[in-house]
Design a protein around this motif. Structure first.
Motif, PDB file in Angstrom:
ATOM      1  N   GLU A  10      10.590   7.576  10.683  1.00 38.34           N
ATOM      2  CA  GLU A  10      10.756   8.232   9.550  1.00 38.34           C
ATOM      3  C   GLU A  10      11.487   7.246   8.516  1.00 38.34           C
ATOM      4  N   ALA A  11      12.340   6.646   9.252  1.00 40.48           N
ATOM      5  CA  ALA A  11      13.264   5.560   8.297  1.00 40.48           C
ATOM      6  C   ALA A  11      12.535   4.550   7.775  1.00 40.48           C
ATOM      7  N   LEU A  12      11.680   4.013   8.766  1.00 39.78           N
ATOM      8  CA  LEU A  12      10.694   2.900   8.234  1.00 39.78           C
ATOM      9  C   LEU A  12       9.653   3.262   7.419  1.00 39.78           C
ATOM     10  N   LEU A  13       9.291   4.590   7.337  1.00 38.41           N
ATOM     11  CA  LEU A  13       8.082   4.904   6.471  1.00 38.41           C
ATOM     12  C   LEU A  13       8.923   5.803   5.339  1.00 38.41           C
ATOM     13  N   ASN A  14      10.023   5.642   5.241  1.00 37.71           N
ATOM     14  CA  ASN A  14      10.545   6.244   3.799  1.00 37.71           C
ATOM     15  C   ASN A  14      10.667   5.371   2.783  1.00 37.71           C
ATOM     16  N   PHE A  15       9.735   5.464   1.996  1.00 41.33           N
ATOM     17  CA  PHE A  15       9.892   4.691   0.803  1.00 41.33           C
ATOM     18  C   PHE A  15      10.187   5.607  -0.436  1.00 41.33           C
ATOM     19  N   GLU A  16      11.246   5.042  -1.015  1.00 48.30           N
ATOM     20  CA  GLU A  16      11.985   6.019  -2.096  1.00 48.30           C
ATOM     21  C   GLU A  16      11.169   5.851  -3.215  1.00 48.30           C
ATOM     22  N   ASN A  17      10.613   5.221  -3.540  1.00 46.81           N
ATOM     23  CA  ASN A  17       9.262   5.252  -4.705  1.00 46.81           C
ATOM     24  C   ASN A  17       8.223   4.569  -4.531  1.00 46.81           C
ATOM     25  N   LEU A  18       7.105   4.643  -5.176  1.00 45.63           N
ATOM     26  CA  LEU A  18       5.938   3.935  -5.182  1.00 45.63           C
ATOM     27  C   LEU A  18       5.384   3.566  -6.517  1.00 45.63           C
ATOM     28  N   ASP A  19       6.420   2.948  -7.064  1.00 45.37           N
ATOM     29  CA  ASP A  19       6.187   2.491  -8.588  1.00 45.37           C
ATOM     30  C   ASP A  19       5.471   1.263  -8.932  1.00 45.37           C
ATOM     31  N   SER A  20       5.088   0.499  -7.824  1.00 51.39           N
ATOM     32  CA  SER A  20       4.535  -0.673  -8.069  1.00 51.39           C
ATOM     33  C   SER A  20       3.315  -0.726  -7.102  1.00 51.39           C
ATOM     34  N   ASN A  21       2.239  -1.641  -7.514  1.00 55.13           N
ATOM     35  CA  ASN A  21       1.256  -1.980  -6.576  1.00 55.13           C
ATOM     36  C   ASN A  21       1.560  -2.502  -4.991  1.00 55.13           C
ATOM     37  N   LYS A  22       2.644  -3.467  -4.979  1.00 55.17           N
ATOM     38  CA  LYS A  22       3.021  -3.591  -3.814  1.00 55.17           C
ATOM     39  C   LYS A  22       3.630  -2.742  -3.039  1.00 55.17           C
ATOM     40  N   LEU A  23       4.647  -1.700  -3.356  1.00 56.26           N
ATOM     41  CA  LEU A  23       5.067  -0.938  -2.809  1.00 56.26           C
ATOM     42  C   LEU A  23       3.950   0.291  -2.242  1.00 56.26           C
ATOM     43  N   LYS A  24       2.893   0.511  -3.121  1.00 55.98           N
ATOM     44  CA  LYS A  24       1.758   1.236  -2.755  1.00 55.98           C
ATOM     45  C   LYS A  24       0.825   0.793  -1.649  1.00 55.98           C
ATOM     46  N   ARG A  25       0.906  -0.515  -1.700  1.00 54.49           N
ATOM     47  CA  ARG A  25       0.267  -1.078  -0.543  1.00 54.49           C
ATOM     48  C   ARG A  25       0.958  -1.148   0.664  1.00 54.49           C
ATOM     49  N   ASP A  26       2.188  -1.501   0.800  1.00 50.61           N
ATOM     50  CA  ASP A  26       3.116  -1.669   1.881  1.00 50.61           C
ATOM     51  C   ASP A  26       3.141  -0.245   2.523  1.00 50.61           C
ATOM     52  N   LYS A  27       3.326   0.798   1.702  1.00 47.99           N
ATOM     53  CA  LYS A  27       3.376   2.197   2.358  1.00 47.99           C
ATOM     54  C   LYS A  27       2.134   2.562   3.014  1.00 47.99           C
ATOM     55  N   ALA A  28       1.109   2.204   2.248  1.00 43.29           N
ATOM     56  CA  ALA A  28      -0.465   2.485   3.208  1.00 43.29           C
ATOM     57  C   ALA A  28      -0.440   1.654   4.173  1.00 43.29           C
ATOM     58  N   ILE A  29      -0.012   0.399   4.405  1.00 45.59           N
ATOM     59  CA  ILE A  29      -0.215  -0.305   5.750  1.00 45.59           C
ATOM     60  C   ILE A  29       0.627   0.303   6.876  1.00 45.59           C
ATOM     61  N   PHE A  30       2.006   0.661   6.614  1.00 44.31           N
ATOM     62  CA  PHE A  30       2.511   1.204   7.329  1.00 44.31           C
ATOM     63  C   PHE A  30       2.178   2.520   8.079  1.00 44.31           C
ATOM     64  N   GLU A  31       1.435   3.306   6.984  1.00 45.46           N
ATOM     65  CA  GLU A  31       0.946   4.699   7.502  1.00 45.46           C
ATOM     66  C   GLU A  31      -0.158   4.225   8.343  1.00 45.46           C
ATOM     67  N   VAL A  32      -1.041   3.478   7.850  1.00 48.02           N
ATOM     68  CA  VAL A  32      -2.219   3.150   8.784  1.00 48.02           C
ATOM     69  C   VAL A  32      -1.734   2.667  10.081  1.00 48.02           C
ATOM     70  N   LEU A  33      -0.732   1.595  10.259  1.00 47.78           N
ATOM     71  CA  LEU A  33      -0.322   1.049  11.441  1.00 47.78           C
ATOM     72  C   LEU A  33      -0.188   2.177  12.449  1.00 47.78           C
ATOM     73  N   TYR A  34       0.945   2.989  11.977  1.00 39.47           N
ATOM     74  CA  TYR A  34       1.400   4.224  12.691  1.00 39.47           C
ATOM     75  C   TYR A  34       0.590   5.262  12.852  1.00 39.47           C
ATOM     76  N   GLY A  35      -0.370   5.544  11.877  1.00 43.14           N
ATOM     77  CA  GLY A  35      -1.118   6.748  11.880  1.00 43.14           C
ATOM     78  C   GLY A  35      -2.463   6.511  12.690  1.00 43.14           C
ATOM     79  N   THR A  36      -2.765   5.267  13.113  1.00 37.44           N
ATOM     80  CA  THR A  36      -3.990   5.072  13.831  1.00 37.44           C
ATOM     81  C   THR A  36      -3.474   4.436  15.009  1.00 37.44           C
ATOM     82  N   GLY A  37      -2.564   3.635  15.242  1.00 41.86           N
ATOM     83  CA  GLY A  37      -2.297   2.792  16.373  1.00 41.86           C
ATOM     84  C   GLY A  37      -2.927   1.658  16.393  1.00 41.86           C
ATOM     85  N   MET A  38      -3.797   1.221  15.403  1.00 38.82           N
ATOM     86  CA  MET A  38      -4.428  -0.047  15.707  1.00 38.82           C
ATOM     87  C   MET A  38      -3.651  -1.353  15.695  1.00 38.82           C
ATOM     88  N   LYS A  39      -4.277  -2.334  16.117  1.00 38.10           N
ATOM     89  CA  LYS A  39      -3.628  -3.740  16.287  1.00 38.10           C
ATOM     90  C   LYS A  39      -3.637  -4.393  14.821  1.00 38.10           C
TER      91      LYS A  39
END
Length: 302
Positions: free
Chosen positions: A126-155
């Protein structure tokens, strides 16, 4: 699908034919034949108890059976031999043209030594995936990366190989096709939400012309493993997690947390694309450790 009549599908007859084959044709030792016969008798009992016809067996059924053996504290050497027995039996059914597929061909025997699995707690995730804001392209990308890695378990290797067309938002799924274990993974709502946000509002602003990769770097091209590693390290430090976090840890955390919530172990292994029983053993070992820890911390007699 198998090609013989229902009468010929009787497991007793098939096992008898197979035993005669390994005795007379393959000339296996009496001890090996005896062990294989006993292993297949137990396998037959399991299939019958679960109303699974031999013609309908799939890989997950076999993994479920091996998991049951593990849960019953069967030794690793016995499970390894049982795996060999089942693989050899299905191989015989396939090459004898009794069955048209071999559901055991990709299953590997467990390693004798069990490996320790390091995971993050649900609070650390929860702490790792807790992004305070998503006000930039980079933050949106990084948030999606973590959600996909943990949300699917893929390598990580599978994630960086993803292309835009591998995501089906309408069906709510993502396809891993870069590894030998190609599979379609369902997306939970939260993973889908942040992945859709990235694709629709961020990726199009940074992607280079002609680039088909789903996740792209600041230069607009497909990520490297090293680039993704740096992102994971950056956010783990930001979350004040005192562990040497790596991408595999997120994968294992997904698996253990799913199993702790009641998910079927073999099904989780299938989502991960694992065919090696040692992975299941590692997860069970980790769960056992967590159970002992919980007993010591929370038992009412403490």
């Amino acid at each position: 699908m198998c090609k013989k009549s229902n009468e010929e599908f009787r497991m007793d007859n098939l096992i008898k034919e197979y035993i005669e084959y390994i005795e007379n044709k393959r000339k296996l030792s009496l001890n090996t034949v005896s062990s294989y016969r006993a292993d297949l008798k137990k396998y037959k009992d399991y299939l019958e108890e679960n109303n699974i016809d031999i013609k309908d067996v799939v890989e997950t059924d076999i993994l479920n059976y091996l998991v049951e053996l593990e849960k019953n504290n069967t030794s690793v050497s016995t499970i390894a031999r049982t795996t060999s027995s089942i693989k050899s039996f299905h191989d015989y059914l396939f090459f004898s043209k009794i069955c048209a597929i071999d559901p055991a061909k990709n299953i590997k025997k467990p390693k004798i030594k069990k490996e320790t699995v390091e995971i993050l707690t649900e609070e650390e995730i929860e702490a790792l995936l807790n992004f305070e804001n998503l006000d930039s392209n980079k933050l949106k990308r990084d948030k999606a990366i973590f959600e996909v890695l943990y949300g699917t378990g893929m390598k990580v290797s599978e994630l960086i190989d993803l292309n835009v067309e591998d995501v089906d938002f309408e069906m709510g799924s993502i396809t891993c096709s870069s590894s030998k274990n190609k599979r379609v993974i369902p997306l939970i709502d939260v993973t889908k939400k942040y992945l859709e946000l990235y694709v629709n509002e961020a990726r199009e602003n940074v992607v280079a012309d002609g680039e088909n990769a789903l996740f792209v770097s600041a230069l607009g091209h497909r990520f490297t493993r090293q680039g993704l590693w740096k992102i994971i390290k950056k956010y783990s430090k930001k979350a004040n997690i005192d562990k040497n976090i790596n991408p595999t840890m997120l994968r294992h955390s997904f698996a253990i947390h799913m199993i702790n919530k009641g998910a079927n172990i073999a099904s989780v292994n299938k989502i991960l694309g694992n065919t090696n029983l040692s992975s299941i053993q590692s997860y069970l070992s980790c769960i056992d450790q967590n159970m002992r820890k919980e007993m010591n911390l929370r038992h009412p007699r403490k």
